[in-house]
Design an enzyme around this catalytic site. Structure first.
Site, PDB file in Angstrom:
ATOM      1  N   ASP A 102       0.857  -1.192   0.000  1.00  0.00           N
ATOM      2  CA  ASP A 102       0.000   0.000   0.000  1.00  0.00           C
ATOM      3  C   ASP A 102       0.888   1.235   0.000  1.00  0.00           C
ATOM      4  O   ASP A 102       1.390   1.656   1.037  1.00  0.00           O
ATOM      5  CB  ASP A 102      -0.924   0.002   1.217  1.00  0.00           C
ATOM      6  CG  ASP A 102      -1.967   1.116   1.147  1.00  0.00           C
ATOM      7  OD1 ASP A 102      -1.695   2.137   0.481  1.00  0.00           O
ATOM      8  OD2 ASP A 102      -3.039   0.973   1.750  1.00  0.00           O
TER       9      ASP A 102
ATOM     10  N   HIS B 237       0.612   7.919   4.111  1.00  0.00           N
ATOM     11  CA  HIS B 237       1.186   7.199   5.240  1.00  0.00           C
ATOM     12  C   HIS B 237       2.699   7.379   5.368  1.00  0.00           C
ATOM     13  O   HIS B 237       3.311   6.772   6.246  1.00  0.00           O
ATOM     14  CB  HIS B 237       0.840   5.718   5.129  1.00  0.00           C
ATOM     15  CG  HIS B 237      -0.623   5.477   4.914  1.00  0.00           C
ATOM     16  ND1 HIS B 237      -1.560   5.775   5.868  1.00  0.00           N
ATOM     17  CD2 HIS B 237      -1.304   5.019   3.831  1.00  0.00           C
ATOM     18  CE1 HIS B 237      -2.764   5.476   5.402  1.00  0.00           C
ATOM     19  NE2 HIS B 237      -2.630   5.033   4.172  1.00  0.00           N
TER      20      HIS B 237
END
Length: 285
Positions: free
Chosen positions: A188, A193
């Protein structure tokens, strides 16, 4: 309109082969905090290839076959800005235990588009099967801010009544400062993030932890405590992402046992038990 629901739902499913190895499984387990203490027999089941079993939430990253936030934006009829997108919820059904290495066929499609007024929800479904039959079905609910209001189906409610009484068990799990950087190596790559500038553009003062990382940490806590460490007992696992987690925080995981199920609520300790996962249920044998 950036989301053309009719066009998106009419698109042909995408089918392709995926594969994974014991190394992929081990990396995923490390990404959700396994291996502490490193020599604990219970942790070696997640980290040592000769004892390896697979936590069912690995299905969300196996072979990078599950449609995530980024891949969902490449569907026909979907043209939205990544900074407006959040992972709203996840549902996983396990048809049989996931092997520690394997090859399978993943079929991805848009199962539903819901109009929530001020937002849209895309339900991205992945069905995975190998030569022996179905392995798992994943539904990812993707929340797109500012893209509702076209008068479409609002969809079913996913809210549950809060569990009654005090939890049967409460555990805490510390999140490493580099947890998101490690977890993203499982596939991902959303910059939300890792990239501070992108996180600020999306409305956060710093990068946040992947919701699916919290999802995996929570399932591991349930399996390791209430299910006796037996990953094969998990039948399904669903949650709603109710809030964010920042690397370096501590998760408080509350569990209520039922008949064949565990209700779970997860909060961030350092922010006054701010909700993180809600309406969370693990169905088990």
């Amino acid at each position: 309109m950036p989301i053309d629901a009719a066009k998106a739902l009419a698109a042909e499913p995408r089918t392709g082969d995926i594969s994974w190895t014991t190394k992929d499984v081990q990396l995923y387990h490390l990404g959700i905090g396994a291996g502490i203490p490193a020599t604990d027999p219970g942790e070696l089941r997640y980290t040592l290839e000769s004892r390896l079993h697979v936590l069912p939430s690995f299905a969300t990253v196996a072979g990078a076959g599950a449609p995530g936030v980024i891949s969902g934006l490449s569907l026909p009829g979907v043209e939205v800005e990544l900074a407006k997108v959040l992972h709203g919820g996840q549902t996983l059904e396990i048809h049989r235990p996931i092997p520690a290495e394997g090859t399978a066929t993943a079929t991805n499609r848009l199962a539903a588009v819901y109009d929530k007024g001020k937002a849209a929800i895309l339900v991205l479904r992945t069905e995975v099967a190998d030569a022996d039959g179905p392995l798992w079905t994943n539904d990812a609910q993707i929340f797109v801010k500012g893209e509702g209001g076209w008068g479409g189906d609002r969809g079913p409610t996913t809210r549950l009544e809060p569990p009654a009484g005090e939890p049967d068990l409460t555990v805490e799990r510390a999140i490493r400062e580099d947890q998101a950087l490690l977890y993203r190596l499982s596939g991902d790559w959303n910059p939300l993030h890792a990239d501070p500038d992108f996180a600020q553009h999306a409305g956060f003062d710093r990068p946040i932890l992947h919701g699916l990382c919290t999802y995996g940490i929570t399932l591991k806590a349930v399996v390791d405590t209430l299910l006796g460490g037996d990953v094969s007992r998990v039948r399904s696992y669903s949650t709603r992402f109710a809030g964010v987690v920042f690397p370096g925080e501590t998760l408080r995981i509350r569990m209520w046992q039922g008949e064949g199920s565990v209700r779970v609520a997860v909060s961030a300790v350092e922010r006054g038990d701010a909700p993180v996962l809600a309406d969370t249920v693990v169905q088990h044998s």
